[in-house]
Scaffold this active site. Structure first.
Site, PDB file in Angstrom:
ATOM      1  N   HIS A 163       0.843  -1.209   0.000  1.00  0.00           N
ATOM      2  CA  HIS A 163       0.000   0.000   0.000  1.00  0.00           C
ATOM      3  C   HIS A 163       0.874   1.253   0.000  1.00  0.00           C
ATOM      4  CE1 HIS A 163      -3.458   2.563   1.437  1.00  0.00           C
ATOM      5  NE2 HIS A 163      -2.421   3.278   1.874  1.00  0.00           N
ATOM      6  N   GLU A 164       1.863   1.272   0.880  1.00  0.00           N
ATOM      7  CA  GLU A 164       2.732   2.452   0.968  1.00  0.00           C
ATOM      8  C   GLU A 164       3.604   2.596  -0.272  1.00  0.00           C
ATOM      9  OE1 GLU A 164       1.981   4.531   3.060  1.00  0.00           O
ATOM     10  OE2 GLU A 164       0.785   3.273   4.402  1.00  0.00           O
ATOM     11  N   HIS A 211       1.917   4.565  -2.838  1.00  0.00           N
ATOM     12  CA  HIS A 211       2.060   6.019  -2.700  1.00  0.00           C
ATOM     13  C   HIS A 211       3.462   6.464  -3.110  1.00  0.00           C
ATOM     14  CE1 HIS A 211      -1.771   6.504  -0.795  1.00  0.00           C
ATOM     15  NE2 HIS A 211      -1.446   5.851   0.312  1.00  0.00           N
TER      16      HIS A 211
END
Length: 452
Positions: A24-25, A28
């Protein structure tokens, strides 16, 4: 060995969730760096740092509390008046922006402090790499990258299970002549939530006819049976009439005679309205539906509807968990769970002897997929500090600037997300409170695969 399998199930689930958080990170960080942004930190977890290492301008690490993660993208908040034009130098002679002004008012001070933390060590060399200066569409890509990764993880996990093991939530009778999966030994009213027979329960017509699990039904009152739906209709329409049932067992053609009984039964699997119909007391062997990417997308669409409903009622369901903790009511089996509850369910699934091995793997994968889907959907909620809040700010910036161009007015500039920080603090507090309630609930009144 049961304890070992339980621990392995918990560890496997936790590791899968941590990997999902890390991805998920990355969702980003990768586009942020690709667009020229400056990412100074990439961490999994919160709290004290357990391990970290710097690579280039980014510090990568793991923190003690595995309940999330974050990436630090420089310049998320635009400068306020107190930051503009105020320049000083650090002990090495490097020019940096530092904040020394303060404001009155609780929310004003909170915003000021947040800007101060954001801008304290931003140097002039970072001027063109600040997140808030990115075009609106780049901001959307960066902030949507994280939850989109979770949705993608869920898709591939669902697809992997649906394409091999099948969908355990999409089960139907096998094609062809129905093979019996179970035969009721007695007649239990549909309104009674039990499966064990008592001395007062009458013998079921199926048991009276001598039917057993594994028998293949070939005829009913002289009508050749070709499928379960047909047999079900024949039984229901027979009311309390005589039933001559032809069946095959171990290659032998046999028959049994009984009389169906009239019972209140649900109209169908989707319509639970009770109707008086003929009852025999048999269930067919079923098969799980399988499918590829399109089938998976359709199923995820249905899951999305259920997830939206779950998000709408999340506060009330968490409230119900809180009441269950205090002993005021039983915990709802459909109530949400935390990562602690997910770990417990994974441990029970891995250690139970009631579930076949292939089913255990499928259930664990579906559990991880479900968590990823929920995390992704939750993060798209258009409220700060969630990713959806930043996406909404970027989209509003695009609308506002576009409208100004169409009307021939001056560019209104970047949206100041800092002004929404009071909302972010309220949302973050509510999220923390709900997380604590769910974690305590999963410890005190846990859900179980064996029933709550």
């Amino acid at each position: 060995m049961t304890t070992v399998y339980y621990v392995l199930g918990v560890v496997a689930f936790v590791v899968a969730i941590l990997v999902s958080i890390g991805l998920h990170e990355l969702g980003h960080m990768i586009p942020a760096k690709a667009f020229g942004g400056k990412v100074t930190q990439y961490f999994i977890g919160f709290g004290p740092t357990v391990w970290s290492r710097r690579r280039g301008e980014t510090e990568y690490g793991i923190k003690a509390i595995p309940l999330g993660g974050y990436v630090k993208i420089v310049g998320m908040l635009p400068p306020g008046a107190e930051q503009l034009g105020e320049v000083s130098y650090d002990e090495h002679g490097n020019q940096v922006t530092r904040v020394r002004k303060s404001n009155t008012g609780m929310f004003t001070q909170l915003i000021s402090d947040a800007r101060a933390a954001e801008w304290e060590l931003i140097g002039p060399e970072d001027s063109e790499r600040l997140f808030y200066k990115m075009p609106w569409w780049k901001k959307v890509v960066v902030m949507a990258g994280g939850p989109s990764v979770n949705i993608a993880i869920a898709f591939f996990l669902f697809w992997g299970v649906f394409g091999t093991y099948g969908n355990p939530n999409d089960v139907g009778p096998a094609e062809g002549r129905p093979v019996l999966s179970s035969v009721s030994q007695c007649v239990i009213p549909a309104s009674e939530q039990r499966t064990d027979c008592t001395a007062s329960d009458p013998e079921s017509p199926a048991a009276e006819a001598g039917l057993r699990p594994g028998d293949t039904i070939t005829s009913f009152n002289g009508t050749a049976v070709t499928g379960w739906d047909q047999l079900r209709s024949l039984i229901r329409d027979n009311a309390d009439g005589q039933a001559v049932i032809g069946y095959e067992r171990d290659g032998q053609e046999l028959s049994g005679t009984t009389s169906t009984t009239v019972e209140l039964r649900p109209d169908s699997a989707t319509d639970q309205t009770l109707r008086e119909v003929g009852f025999l007391g048999v269930t067919p062997q079923t098969v799980r539906a399988t499918g590829g990417p399109l089938y998976t997308l359709v199923q995820m669409g249905e899951t999305a509807e259920q997830t939206v409903e779950a998000l709408i009622y999340l506060p009330s369901r968490v409230w119900g968990v809180g009441k269950a903790i205090l002993g005021l009511q039983e915990r709802d089996p459909d109530s949400p769970v935390s990562i602690v509850g997910g770990g417990r369910l994974a441990g029970e699934t891995a250690s139970t002897d009631l579930i076949p091995q292939d089913a255990k793997i499928a259930i664990l994968l579906l559990l991880v997929a479900g968590f990823n889907f929920f995390i992704g959907a939750f993060n798209f909620i258009p409220l700060l500090p969630l990713d959806g809040g930043h996406i909404a700010s970027a989209l509003w910036e695009a609308v506002r600037r576009g409208a100004a161009r169409l009307r021939g007015r001056p560019d209104p500039g970047h949206v100041d997300a800092a002004k929404l920080l009071p909302v972010a603090y309220v949302v973050a507090t509510a999220m923390l409170a709900m997380s604590v309630v769910l974690i305590v609930g999963d410890l005190v009144v846990p859900l179980s695969i064996y029933g709550s």
